[in-house]
Design an enzyme around this catalytic site. Structure first.
Site, mmCIF file in Angstrom:
data_model
loop_
_atom_site.group_PDB
_atom_site.id
_atom_site.type_symbol
_atom_site.label_atom_id
_atom_site.label_comp_id
_atom_site.label_asym_id
_atom_site.label_seq_id
_atom_site.Cartn_x
_atom_site.Cartn_y
_atom_site.Cartn_z
ATOM 1 N N HIS A 117 43.062 14.767 47.801
ATOM 2 C CA HIS A 117 42.613 15.715 49.038
ATOM 3 C C HIS A 117 41.137 14.038 49.265
ATOM 4 O O HIS A 117 41.029 13.877 48.317
ATOM 5 C CB HIS A 117 42.218 16.810 48.108
ATOM 6 N N GLY A 147 33.637 25.412 51.434
ATOM 7 C CA GLY A 147 34.134 24.254 51.195
ATOM 8 C C GLY A 147 34.504 23.113 50.467
ATOM 9 O O GLY A 147 34.829 23.923 50.008
ATOM 10 N N GLU A 148 33.989 21.682 50.790
ATOM 11 C CA GLU A 148 34.614 21.418 50.096
ATOM 12 C C GLU A 148 36.108 20.648 50.146
ATOM 13 O O GLU A 148 37.088 19.682 49.073
ATOM 14 C CB GLU A 148 34.304 20.702 48.015
ATOM 15 N N GLY A 149 37.278 22.352 50.562
ATOM 16 C CA GLY A 149 38.050 21.778 50.252
ATOM 17 C C GLY A 149 39.089 22.358 50.401
ATOM 18 O O GLY A 149 40.053 22.964 49.876
#
Length: 348
Positions: free
Chosen positions: A57, A314-316
């Site tokens: 990631h 968010g942030e993935g």
């Protein structure tokens, strides 16, 4: 801009994949979305026994000039504070990476703060944030190319470490603003339908955000008239968003699975698809988020998200959260028996 060689996966293997899926010891089609997901993964990897090796990631952080127009309820300093928090393992993205075995790269491509002393952050800073696109382009052509190349090179690093699935995330206060504009311009959707609360604006705040973004788009159109996708991306985008586009394009070039997160990363994939349409063949959309317009944006790409949990962090995080579903699809292909080996009569 750097050129990428992106082609749709070769379809010659498609019949063999589908035959294998159909002959697993289950009623035909009974595992639903897992079956179509397995087909996509096998096509991307061009093999009947797919893998999800060494997932990475990459989280890109950067600030936005448009934040100065008060289009976000959160102040600019949240970007660098959260980036530091990620190095301590305290973010949502850290939790999900630990849970699902992802290697995490935290990358500063444009945070308005000196993060060079933090060992957990890769320093690729282009500038201390973009310019304010209310008054002109967010970045120069040189900065745009740097961001594309940074994302591309980081994905290649992951690939060289044996990675075959990439997830991407972002940290950048006010980045729903460029995302909404990209959605409107690339999807030919009225801008008001693309603008939401972001991190939590109230009605007055959303109305102000609309005014600022409308004026920004009007200024752009009045100045440039005929524009291509690259110009739109460069004029409104953030460094973290353009780096993510570069990462997506390189991942597709390398035939990696791309896990796409929420509103911001979906906007990046939409933008990437305007540069190289075949990139969508490599994208798996983790979830439909709670930000206004995300569902319509996914529809623009004919995307079928795996989850719908009302996420908007968010942030993935939504992409990583969906990873176990990919794992189930891969395990189905590799661990389920077929009718012949199990001595079971086909019952479909």
């Amino acid at each position: 801009m750097k050129k990428f060689k992106i082609k749709s996966p070769v379809m010659d293997i498609c019949k063999a994949i589908q035959d294998k899926i159909d002959n697993l010891n289950k009623p035909k089609g009974s595992l639903g979305r897992l079956e179509s997901l397995a087909l996509q993964i096998c096509l991307i990897e061009q093999k009947l026994e797919p893998t999800l090796h060494n997932p990475f990631h990459i989280l890109f952080g950067a600030d936005h000039g448009i934040e100065k127009e008060h289009v976000s309820v959160s102040p600019r300093e949240i970007t660098w504070q959260q980036m530091i928090n990620f190095t301590h393992g305290g973010g949502g993205v850290n939790m999900f990476c630990r849970q699902h075995g992802f290697n995490l790269k935290i990358v500063d491509v444009g945070v308005d703060y000196d993060l060079s002393s933090y060992k957990g952050i890769l320093n690729y800073k282009i500038a201390g944030g973009t310019n304010n696109f209310l008054y002109g382009p967010a970045m120069t052509n040189e900065q745009f190319n740097k961001a594309i190349n940074i994302g591309s090179s980081l994905v290649f690093d992951c690939y060289n470490e044996g990675c075959d699935v990439i997830s991407l995330g972002e940290m950048g206060i006010a980045n729903t603003s460029p995302s909404s504009i990209w959605m409107s311009l690339f999807g030919n959707i009225p801008l008001d339908e693309c603008i939401g609360a972001g991190a939590g604006l109230d009605k007055k705040g959303i109305d102000h955000k609309r005014e600022v973004l409308h004026q920004s788009v009007d200024n752009f159109i009045n100045k440039y008239k005929d524009t291509d996708a690259e110009s739109i991306i460069r004029y409104f985008g953030g460094f973290e968003m353009v780096a993510a586009i570069g990462a997506m394009l390189r991942a597709a070039e390398l035939h990696l699975i791309i896990l796409v997160d929420g509103f911001i990363m979906s906007a990046c994939m939409l933008a990437a698809s305007k540069l190289y349409p075949d990139v969508l063949e490599y994208a798996i959309f983790g979830h439909c988020g709670d930000e206004t317009g995300h569902k319509k944006m996914l529809h623009l790409m004919n995307a079928k998200p795996l989850l719908n949990l009302g996420l908007r962090l968010g942030e993935g995080t939504g992409a990583i959260c969906a990873f176990p579903i990919l794992d189930s699809a891969v395990r189905m292909m590799n661990e389920m028996n077929n009718f012949e080996n199990a001595n079971i009569t086909k019952y479909f």
